[in-house]
Design an enzyme around this catalytic site. Structure first.
Site, PDB file in Angstrom:
ATOM      1  N   ASN A   1      60.880 -67.288  10.520  1.00  0.00           N
ATOM      2  CA  ASN A   1      61.405 -66.481   9.415  1.00  0.00           C
ATOM      3  C   ASN A   1      62.894 -66.724   9.207  1.00  0.00           C
ATOM      4  O   ASN A   1      63.606 -67.108  10.137  1.00  0.00           O
ATOM      5  CB  ASN A   1      61.186 -64.984   9.683  1.00  0.00           C
ATOM      6  N   THR A   2      63.325 -66.468   7.990  1.00  0.00           N
ATOM      7  CA  THR A   2      64.747 -66.491   7.646  1.00  0.00           C
ATOM      8  C   THR A   2      65.143 -65.099   7.187  1.00  0.00           C
ATOM      9  O   THR A   2      64.488 -64.521   6.317  1.00  0.00           O
ATOM     10  CB  THR A   2      65.029 -67.503   6.523  1.00  0.00           C
ATOM     11  N   VAL A   3      66.196 -64.557   7.794  1.00  0.00           N
ATOM     12  CA  VAL A   3      66.699 -63.244   7.391  1.00  0.00           C
ATOM     13  C   VAL A   3      68.015 -63.450   6.650  1.00  0.00           C
ATOM     14  O   VAL A   3      68.910 -64.151   7.129  1.00  0.00           O
ATOM     15  CB  VAL A   3      66.899 -62.313   8.601  1.00  0.00           C
TER      16      VAL A   3
ATOM     17  N   TYR B   1      78.059 -72.552  29.602  1.00  0.00           N
ATOM     18  CA  TYR B   1      76.942 -73.493  29.701  1.00  0.00           C
ATOM     19  C   TYR B   1      77.473 -74.840  30.180  1.00  0.00           C
ATOM     20  O   TYR B   1      78.630 -75.187  29.910  1.00  0.00           O
ATOM     21  CB  TYR B   1      76.324 -73.665  28.316  1.00  0.00           C
TER      22      TYR B   1
ATOM     23  N   GLY C   1      72.067 -72.531  21.372  1.00  0.00           N
ATOM     24  CA  GLY C   1      71.635 -72.316  20.001  1.00  0.00           C
ATOM     25  C   GLY C   1      72.574 -71.395  19.240  1.00  0.00           C
ATOM     26  O   GLY C   1      73.128 -70.442  19.799  1.00  0.00           O
ATOM     27  N   ALA C   2      72.746 -71.683  17.955  1.00  0.00           N
ATOM     28  CA  ALA C   2      73.646 -70.877  17.128  1.00  0.00           C
ATOM     29  C   ALA C   2      73.242 -69.412  17.136  1.00  0.00           C
ATOM     30  O   ALA C   2      74.097 -68.519  17.184  1.00  0.00           O
ATOM     31  CB  ALA C   2      73.650 -71.414  15.695  1.00  0.00           C
ATOM     32  N   ASP C   3      71.938 -69.147  17.110  1.00  0.00           N
ATOM     33  CA  ASP C   3      71.471 -67.760  17.084  1.00  0.00           C
ATOM     34  C   ASP C   3      71.856 -67.011  18.356  1.00  0.00           C
ATOM     35  O   ASP C   3      72.205 -65.824  18.325  1.00  0.00           O
ATOM     36  CB  ASP C   3      69.959 -67.711  16.869  1.00  0.00           C
TER      37      ASP C   3
ATOM     38  N   ASP D   1      66.199 -61.537  22.503  1.00  0.00           N
ATOM     39  CA  ASP D   1      65.857 -61.773  21.099  1.00  0.00           C
ATOM     40  C   ASP D   1      64.398 -62.204  21.022  1.00  0.00           C
ATOM     41  O   ASP D   1      64.015 -63.264  21.522  1.00  0.00           O
ATOM     42  CB  ASP D   1      66.771 -62.853  20.510  1.00  0.00           C
TER      43      ASP D   1
END
Length: 255
Positions: free
Chosen positions: A11-13, A100, A107-109, A129
């Site tokens: 999905n894209t929010v 890291y 990841g960007a998210d 998440d």
């Protein structure tokens, strides 16, 4: 106003902010085949339906785990909003010290969630998440991104089970009446629901032991509220954590 995109694998929010206020948000299917014009037409429709003017959008911020969509979204930003979007990635200020081994792999998210959670709740933190993958991220009291864990998400795990076991049907993810199922559907619901609850509890408990502190646990993502109802290891569900993080990173990098 600021338009923010959280592009996930499923999905894209999309959210629109007026300064710190989230005016509205929309969840659409992530479609790698969608063109910049299709995005623009869709956004015009969504904004106009809420009495918002396309011309009032002055900035666009994008976090994406789907590389093939980046070019279309960048073109869309330039064509429909006359601006160069801020794309979350290496070189963008986050205010976090990424611990890291290779910071570019994060990841960007996950970075966006960590930024928002630390700003809103302080540290130390564990952020869970519930997306296509279920991610666990640890942030120290000093705002260091320490790392985390990545596990298969609830939906893709369920789809894998159904696709590989011919006699098992698709089931709705909901709390069964009993952990001991009396038919195939309730047995699957019990296994899926409490299997993932157990996974979350187990990973969080082990992380707390490893970092030798008691962090707050913040959950986000489409199924966060469903899982949080079944366990006491999650302190708070924050539905808009990622969108808020995108806005915060924009503020850090503006000008």
């Amino acid at each position: 106003m600021i338009l923010v995109f959280d592009v996930g694998n499923t999905n894209t929010v999309i959210g629109v902010y007026d300064r710190e206020k989230l005016l509205n948000h929309w969840r659409i299917r992530t479609n790698p085949q969608r063109t910049c014009d299709e995005y623009g037409i869709l956004l015009r429709s969504l904004l106009e339906n809420d009495k918002l003017n396309l011309k009032d959008i002055k900035s666009v911020v994008i976090s994406s785990v789907v590389p093939t969509l980046m070019m279309e979204l960048e073109w869309m930003s330039r064509k429909f909003f006359a601006c160069r979007p801020l794309v979350i990635g290496p070189g963008v200020k986050s205010g976090l010290a990424i611990k890291y081994e290779n910071p570019r792999e994060v990841g960007a998210d996950r970075v966006v969630n960590a930024v928002a959670a630390y700003d809103k709740y302080g540290g130390p933190l564990i952020i869970v998440d519930f997306g296509t993958a279920t991610t666990f991220c640890v942030v120290s009291a000093k705002g260091e991104y320490l790392g985390g864990a990545i596990a298969p998400g609830i939906i893709i795990s369920t789809e894998a089970l159904v696709s590989k076991a011919a006699k098992l049907p698709r089931v709705e993810l909901q709390r069964p009446r009993s952990l001991i199922g009396k038919n195939t559907v309730s047995s699957m619901q019990a296994g899926i629901m409490y299997g993932f609850v157990g996974q979350v509890e187990g990973i969080i408990t082990r992380m707390k032991t490893e970092i030798e502190t008691t962090p707050q646990v913040i959950a986000t993502g489409g199924l966060a509220a469903v899982i949080a109802r079944e366990t006491d290891v999650i302190d708070k569900v924050d539905e808009f954590l990622t969108l808020d993080g995108l806005r915060l990173i924009y503020e850090m990098n503006r000008g």
